[in-house]
Structures are given as structure tokens and as C-alpha cells.
Design a protein around this motif. Structure first.
Motif, mmCIF file in Angstrom:
data_model
loop_
_atom_site.group_PDB
_atom_site.id
_atom_site.type_symbol
_atom_site.label_atom_id
_atom_site.label_comp_id
_atom_site.label_asym_id
_atom_site.label_seq_id
_atom_site.Cartn_x
_atom_site.Cartn_y
_atom_site.Cartn_z
ATOM 1 N N PRO A 1 16.661 -2.465 10.342
ATOM 2 C CA PRO A 1 16.591 -2.659 8.891
ATOM 3 C C PRO A 1 16.479 -1.324 8.158
ATOM 4 C CG PRO A 1 14.466 -3.114 9.885
ATOM 5 C CD PRO A 1 15.424 -2.898 11.026
ATOM 6 N N ILE A 2 16.946 -1.311 6.923
ATOM 7 C CA ILE A 2 16.817 -0.117 6.084
ATOM 8 C C ILE A 2 15.389 -0.044 5.568
ATOM 9 C CG2 ILE A 2 17.505 0.902 3.875
ATOM 10 C CD1 ILE A 2 20.283 -0.321 4.341
ATOM 11 N N LYS A 3 14.768 1.107 5.732
ATOM 12 C CA LYS A 3 13.426 1.317 5.206
ATOM 13 C C LYS A 3 13.555 2.059 3.889
ATOM 14 C CE LYS A 3 11.291 1.357 9.782
ATOM 15 N NZ LYS A 3 10.706 0.008 9.604
ATOM 16 N N LYS B 1 17.683 8.737 3.063
ATOM 17 C CA LYS B 1 16.446 8.210 2.511
ATOM 18 C C LYS B 1 16.806 7.247 1.382
ATOM 19 C CE LYS B 1 13.531 12.223 3.535
ATOM 20 N NZ LYS B 1 12.646 13.279 2.964
ATOM 21 N N TYR B 2 16.249 6.034 1.445
ATOM 22 C CA TYR B 2 16.587 4.993 0.475
ATOM 23 C C TYR B 2 15.421 4.767 -0.492
ATOM 24 C CZ TYR B 2 20.625 3.648 3.313
ATOM 25 O OH TYR B 2 21.823 3.641 3.993
ATOM 26 N N LEU C 1 0.827 -1.207 0.000
ATOM 27 C CA LEU C 1 0.000 0.000 0.000
ATOM 28 C C LEU C 1 0.867 1.265 0.000
ATOM 29 C CD1 LEU C 1 -2.832 -0.948 2.542
ATOM 30 C CD2 LEU C 1 -2.998 -0.777 0.048
ATOM 31 N N LYS C 2 1.938 1.234 0.793
ATOM 32 C CA LYS C 2 2.820 2.400 0.897
ATOM 33 C C LYS C 2 4.051 2.288 -0.001
ATOM 34 C CE LYS C 2 1.567 3.375 5.700
ATOM 35 N NZ LYS C 2 2.085 3.561 7.086
ATOM 36 N N ASN C 3 4.181 1.112 -0.670
ATOM 37 C CA ASN C 3 5.373 0.867 -1.499
ATOM 38 C C ASN C 3 6.659 1.050 -0.687
ATOM 39 O OD1 ASN C 3 3.720 0.328 -3.624
ATOM 40 N ND2 ASN C 3 4.279 2.114 -4.849
ATOM 41 N N LYS C 4 6.725 0.320 0.448
ATOM 42 C CA LYS C 4 7.877 0.384 1.329
ATOM 43 C C LYS C 4 8.364 -1.033 1.624
ATOM 44 C CE LYS C 4 7.570 4.895 2.463
ATOM 45 N NZ LYS C 4 8.637 5.914 2.305
#
Length: 292
Positions: free
Chosen positions: A241-243, A282-283, A224-227
Motif C-alpha cells: 500500500p501507498i503510505k 513521498k506521498y 497520531l502520526k497523520n498517516k
């Protein structure tokens, strides 16, 4: 002397034709200049630094929200430079008196002695830094800051805020320093210079974009959030973890590699937060490659 001058000038408003009173005021003003010179000599004799902060122009009409922070910003660059040089997090700097100029202050450091002149060295570094920056252009600013501060964004940000504050008032400033040795240093900071220096430095703390390839495992997905949560700590995947975000066209690939070791390509945007003085990353996921 200040008290006497204030009372005399107030009295002159009531009796503007009193030429004798006017002459007395002029004599007192001259005497005050002599006293200031004696004070400066005394400060040097007592192994203290003298620092002067001037706005020589008329300050009437300037917004106080713009004017007052400038002295604080000046102190901030001294403190941050001191911290960078591993001297102290804060240099004691006391207001001694006002000096000639519509907005002029005489500041002093505590007694320093002849053995370790750390305050002297820090202020010298600040003045040399500003002089070097004045001679720097867009093509070599990065290398200059690397030489001065190893590109430490916390220090660069304080200098950027200092020049920005000065330029916003659209006035010309001047700072001076009398070292313990007696050498007197003067730096003029007209509006044109402070605006230019702020422009140069602010470009160095703008967001930086790089690409990075990391090995790990996708442990969490939100379609839903594309994460995603991408774990690089193989033994403890839940450990920081890397978000990262990802585009719609990578949704199927993300689902395919969920809970699977892989090599992921990321776009990394590094931003500097002026309030917290920290860098944040930001990744954005660009691609997923099967792990060998």
C-alpha cells in the motif's frame, strides 16, 4: 627511467652544485618524454585506447580527500555511460604511467581489435557528452539530457559527482583521449566550467513535485502520526500500500472514508538517493473524492 630519475634527483639534493648531474637529469627527462611518445604509438598500434587525466597546476596544499576521488569519479562516468549504452557494467582501464603535468596519468583500455570497438565508442560518447554539456545552458539542459541519456538519473548523477569533485579542488583539469583511429581529443575543464556544469546537472536530480489521482481504498490510519495506508491493489489490499501523510484538516474526511473505495488526490515528491541510486516517492494526501 623513473627509477634512475628518482635516484639522480635525490642525489642532486646532496650535491646541488653538481652541474653535470643536473644536465644528466635534464637529458633523462627529455628521454622519458620520448619514451612516453613511443609508448603512445605502441598503444595505438596494438589497438588500444589511450586516456589521459591531467591536473596541470601545482597540487601542493590540496586536501587528498578532494583530490584522490576525482580519478575514481572519472572512471565512474565511463562505466556508467558504458552501462547506459548496454556495452558493459565496467570498462577495464589500466594505469600505464604518469605523464607530464603535476597530476597526470596515462590510462589504457585492453586490446580491442578492428571489428567491434565498444570501448572506443563508449569513450567517444563520454567526450562528446562533456563537449555537448559545455555548450548547454539552463534553458535547454533538460532537453539535452533527454537526448543524451533519456534523463536517466543514475547516469546524470555520476556526471554531476564528477564535475562537483573537480570544482571542489578549485583547480583546472584537462582530459585527453587518443582513439584507436589515431584521432586525439582534448577537453579543458577549468574551475569555472566544472562549477557551472555541476550546478546545471545537480538541478536535474533535485526533488520533483507532481500531483497524482489514484483509485483505491484506505486500509489503515494513524491519527497520531497523520498517516494512511492507501491500497491500489483492490484484490490484495495488503500488497504494497501507498503510505501517505495528511494534514490535520483532513482527519475527519480520512476517518469517514476508512475501508471505503474512493479517489484520492496526492502530492508526490520524487527524490533521488545518490547512495542507493534509486528514486523514492513521498506521498501527501490532498483530497478524497467519493468513488463513482
Amino acid at each position: 627511467m623513473d627509477n634512475s630519475l628518482f635516484k639522480a634527483e635525490s642525489l642532486l639534493l646532496q650535491f646541488p652544485e653538481d652541474n653535470l648531474l643536473r644536465l644528466t637529469i635534464e637529458q633523462d627527462k627529455h628521454r622519458r618524454v620520448v619514451l612516453i611518445d613511443e609508448l603512445k604509438a605502441s598503444i595505438a598500434e596494438n589497438q588500444q585506447n589511450s586516456v589521459y587525466f591531467f591536473l596541470d597546476e601545482n597540487v601542493s596544499g590540496i586536501d587528498l580527500d578532494l583530490l584522490l576521488p576525482n580519478l575514481s569519479n572519472f572512471k565512474n562516468i565511463i562505466d556508467k555511460t558504458s552501462n547506459y549504452l548496454n556495452v558493459s557494467n565496467r570498462i577495464p582501464l589500466k594505469l600505464k604511467t604518469t605523464v607530464a603535468g603535476s597530476f597526470g596519468f596515462l590510462l589504457t583500455t585492453p586490446f580491442e581489435g578492428k571489428l567491434f570497438r565498444e570501448y572506443d565508442n563508449v569513450i567517444d560518447y563520454v567526450f562528446r557528452t562533456i563537449t555537448v554539456l559545455e555548450q548547454t545552458n539552463e534553458s535547454n539542459i533538460h532537453d539535452t539530457l533527454k537526448d543524451l541519456f533519456k534523463n536517466d538519473k543514475k547516469v546524470i548523477n555520476k556526471y554531476s559527482q564528477f564535475f562537483n569533485g573537480l570544482s571542489k579542488t578549485k583547480k583546472d583539469y584537462r582530459i585527453e583521449w587518443t582513439a584507436i583511429s589515431g584521432n586525439h581529443n582534448v577537453i579543458s575543464l577549468p574551475e569555472k566550467t566544472t562549477t557551472h556544469l555541476y550546478s546545471l546537472l545537480s538541478q536535474q536530480i533535485k526533488p520533483e513535485e507532481t500531483t497524482k489521482q489514484l483509485y483505491g481504498i484506505i486500509k489503515g490510519v494513524s491519527l497520531l502520526k497523520n498517516k494512511i495506508d492507501f491500497a491500489t491493489d483492490i484484490e490484495n489490499p495488503a500488497n504494497n500500500p501507498i503510505k501517505a501523510s495528511f494534514s490535520e484538516d483532513l482527519a475527519d474526511l480520512v476517518k469517514e472514508y476508512l475501508d471505503t473505495f474512493s479517489i484520492c488526490d496526492f502530492k508526490v515528491i520524487t527524490e533521488y538517493n545518490e547512495a542507493t541510486e534509486e528514486e523514492t516517492n513521498k506521498y501527501e494526501l490532498l483530497n478524497i473524492i467519493p468513488a463513482p
